[in-house]
Each structure stands twice: as C-alpha cells, then as structure tokens.
Design an enzyme around this catalytic site. Structure first.
Site, PDB file in Angstrom:
ATOM      1  N   CYS A 116       0.804  -1.221   0.000  1.00 26.88           N
ATOM      2  CA  CYS A 116       0.000   0.000   0.000  1.00 26.88           C
ATOM      3  C   CYS A 116       0.841   1.279   0.000  1.00 26.88           C
ATOM      4  O   CYS A 116       0.313   2.363  -0.246  1.00 26.88           O
ATOM      5  CB  CYS A 116      -0.944   0.008   1.204  1.00 26.88           C
ATOM      6  SG  CYS A 116      -2.137  -1.351   1.165  1.00 26.88           S
ATOM      7  N   HIS A 255      -3.435   7.132   2.425  1.00 29.69           N
ATOM      8  CA  HIS A 255      -3.806   5.816   1.914  1.00 29.69           C
ATOM      9  C   HIS A 255      -5.159   5.420   2.501  1.00 29.69           C
ATOM     10  O   HIS A 255      -5.418   5.607   3.690  1.00 29.69           O
ATOM     11  CB  HIS A 255      -2.750   4.785   2.287  1.00 29.69           C
ATOM     12  CG  HIS A 255      -3.168   3.388   2.036  1.00 29.69           C
ATOM     13  ND1 HIS A 255      -3.612   2.953   0.805  1.00 29.69           N
ATOM     14  CD2 HIS A 255      -3.237   2.305   2.867  1.00 29.69           C
ATOM     15  CE1 HIS A 255      -3.937   1.679   0.880  1.00 29.69           C
ATOM     16  NE2 HIS A 255      -3.719   1.257   2.117  1.00 29.69           N
ATOM     17  N   ASN A 285     -10.154  -0.342  -0.326  1.00 29.56           N
ATOM     18  CA  ASN A 285      -8.689  -0.250  -0.361  1.00 29.56           C
ATOM     19  C   ASN A 285      -8.194  -0.822  -1.679  1.00 29.56           C
ATOM     20  O   ASN A 285      -8.214  -2.038  -1.883  1.00 29.56           O
ATOM     21  CB  ASN A 285      -8.105  -1.024   0.826  1.00 29.56           C
ATOM     22  CG  ASN A 285      -6.582  -0.946   0.881  1.00 29.56           C
ATOM     23  OD1 ASN A 285      -5.934  -0.426  -0.020  1.00 29.56           O
ATOM     24  ND2 ASN A 285      -6.009  -1.483   1.945  1.00 29.56           N
TER      25      ASN A 285
END
Length: 329
Positions: A116, A255, A285
C-alpha cells in the site's frame, strides 16, 4: 545538485464498472452493511470482473488519461514505474506491458513492490530521477487487481479491498513540486500482512492451492495498530522537517485502508476533516491505487501552491510521506 524539482503535470484514473456493495457481500459471507461501514468506512468497492483483463489493463487506461491531462505524448516519457502487488505476471514487468501499449517507445520501465506504500515509494523514485537531471518526464502508476488475491469466503479481508488504478505524469519544474519525502521499512518477519504462496519460499503446488495460500492473509489487529501509528508518525515527521503547521497544510492525501486510521492521522496532524481526501467509502482499499485515485477525484479543487502531504502504510512493513507544493500549470 540539480536545482530542478518534479511536479505532477497530469492525473489519470481507471475504475471497473462493476460495483460490489456491502449488501451483496452480506449474501456471500457472514457480515452486514452496518458492521462494515462502522469499522472500515467502506460502502462499496469496484471489481474487475472481465477474466481477460488484469492490472496492466487498468494501469494502461489510467496512464492514457494522465498523459492527455498533462498534454504529453507517450514518446516523450523517459521512464514508467508501476507500483503493484498484483502484477499480470512475475515477469515481464507490468510496466513493460504498459510501456508497449501506450507507445512509450523511448521509455524503460519496471514494477515497484511496496504494497500500500507502493505509489508513495514510486513517486519518490520518479521525482529523484527528474531531480538528477537524467530524466525529463516520468510516468508513475499505482494499480492493483486485489480481487485476484482476495478470498471471498474470508469475511475479515474480502470486505476491505477493491480494484483500480491511478497515474500521474511527473515533469521538471523550477519551483514548487515535490519538496521532501520520508520513507521507512521494517521487515515483517511475523508476516502480519502477506501472501503465503506463489514465491520461491512456497512455489505453487496442488497443496498450496488447496490450502488457499495464494490469497492474502492479514492479522487485522496488528496491522491496524501499526498503520495507525506509522501513518500519523510519518505525517508529523514530514511536517516538522519542513516547519509546517496544520494551518499551512491544504490537503492530506492518505492511503485509504480504513476510515479510522485516516481520522486518527488527521487528528494527530490537527487537521480539519475538510482538508482530508477520503474516498474509501466508494472504492475500498485499492492498495497502490488509493492515493492517485484521491488526487484524481480532487484535482479540480487543488490550487497553485497548495501544501499537500501524501501518507501511506503497507505490507512489508512499509510506510512513508511526501510533501509537495501543487504546481500543475
């Protein structure tokens, strides 16, 4: 040292058409909409259903849009960096496939694997290429087809992830642009977030497939705690290094892993909610794609000279932040 900096001159995105809602997930696993929204902030996510399309397809579409937005021709690009943990293949690199499809005949390319944090890492590398004076234009893409490594019978992980891609064009500038970055890595020997099989440690066998070892696995409590601390710490670190107060920061681009992690980071930075880019409710996500997708969704609201902080935390463990002054003109 070169006096050049790198600026983002174009932004692009790609999102699959199929929307996987919390209501649909209720029919697949033992969960419910209220539980998901309360604990993650997610209402829906996009899924690339076409079996003939993979990460490179989404990355290519996002790249084309970013090039058009920047007014840059593909043959002007010097390098292509694709941040992803779901490459089409181990090799060739997904970046090589994108380079060919967009016609970036003068560019070389490679993939960046930092989960990520991948886009933040890749953007840093692209900026340093331009600062060195060796490159003029670099294409940086974050793209992941997370549905390809998610077990849709595991209610702890399948609710979190979606598919998508975001891309930016970096060009040299004499002022503003990317000013500073902080990156960290701490080898996750306990494997709190990983894909057990498919690499050289556990090559694919009938047994690894049977045991679902090719899907991602996560120790949610451990990752949540470390992500909450890491993203906030690195965001404060970049602010302190550059003498920025909360009043100075126009936007936080975090994020999109979990709404509570985002909110905790904003609180530590003493930022109003209005200054925080949040689209996790729509996309979930998307791993390396979350930050560029935020930049795309907010690009019409960004103003020349805005102080922007990008912050991410991911498997590895990896985390980092970038400070930039917006300068697209």
């Amino acid at each position: 040292m070169s006096s050049k900096r790198a600026k983002i001159s174009g932004v692009g995105h790609y999102l699959p058409d199929y929307v996987l809602t919390n209501a649909e997930l209720e029919t697949m696993v033992d969960t419910n909409d209220e539980w998901i929204r309360t604990r993650t902030g997610i209402s829906e996510r996009r899924i690339l259903k076409d079996p003939d399309k993979a990460t490179s397809f989404m990355a290519t579409e996002a790249a084309k849009e970013a090039l058009e937005d920047a007014g840059v021709k593909a043959e002007e690009i010097d390098a292509v960096i694709v941040a992803t943990v779901t490459p089409d293949y181990f090799f060739p690199a997904t970046a090589a496939l994108v380079q060919k499809r967009i016609g970036a005949e003068n560019a070389y390319g490679y993939d960046m694997s930092a989960a990520c944090s991948g886009f933040v890492y890749a953007l840093t590398e692209g900026a340093m290429m331009i600062e060195s004076g060796r490159m003029k234009k670099v294409l940086v893409i974050g793209a992941d087809k997370m549905s390809s490594i998610v077990d849709f019978t595991d209610r702890t992980t399948c609710i979190l992830f979606g598919d998508g891609a975001g891309a930016v064009v970096l060009e040299e500038t004499d002022e503003n642009g990317i000013i500073d970055f902080v990156q960290h890595t701490d080898g996750d020997e306990d494997c709190s977030l990983y894909q057990p099989a498919g690499g050289s440690m556990n090559p694919a066998t009938a047994e690894t497939v049977e045991s679902k070892m090719h899907y991602l696995r996560q120790d949610g409590r451990v990752v949540f705690k470390k992500a909450t601390e890491g993203m906030a710490d690195v965001s404060l670190e970049i602010m302190e290094r550059n003498n920025l107060t909360s009043d100075d920061v126009a936007w936080l681009v975090p994020h999109q892993a979990n709404l509570r992690i985002i909110q905790a980071t904003a609180r530590r930075m003493e930022l109003d909610e209005e200054k925080v880019m949040i689209n996790i409710d729509k996309y979930g996500n998307t791993t390396a794609a979350t930050i560029p997708l935020c930049l795309y969704d907010w690009k019409d609201r960004l103003k020349e000279g805005d102080n922007i902080i990008l912050a991410a935390f991911g498997g590895g463990l990896t985390w980092g932040a970038i400070y930039l002054k917006w300068s697209k003109s």
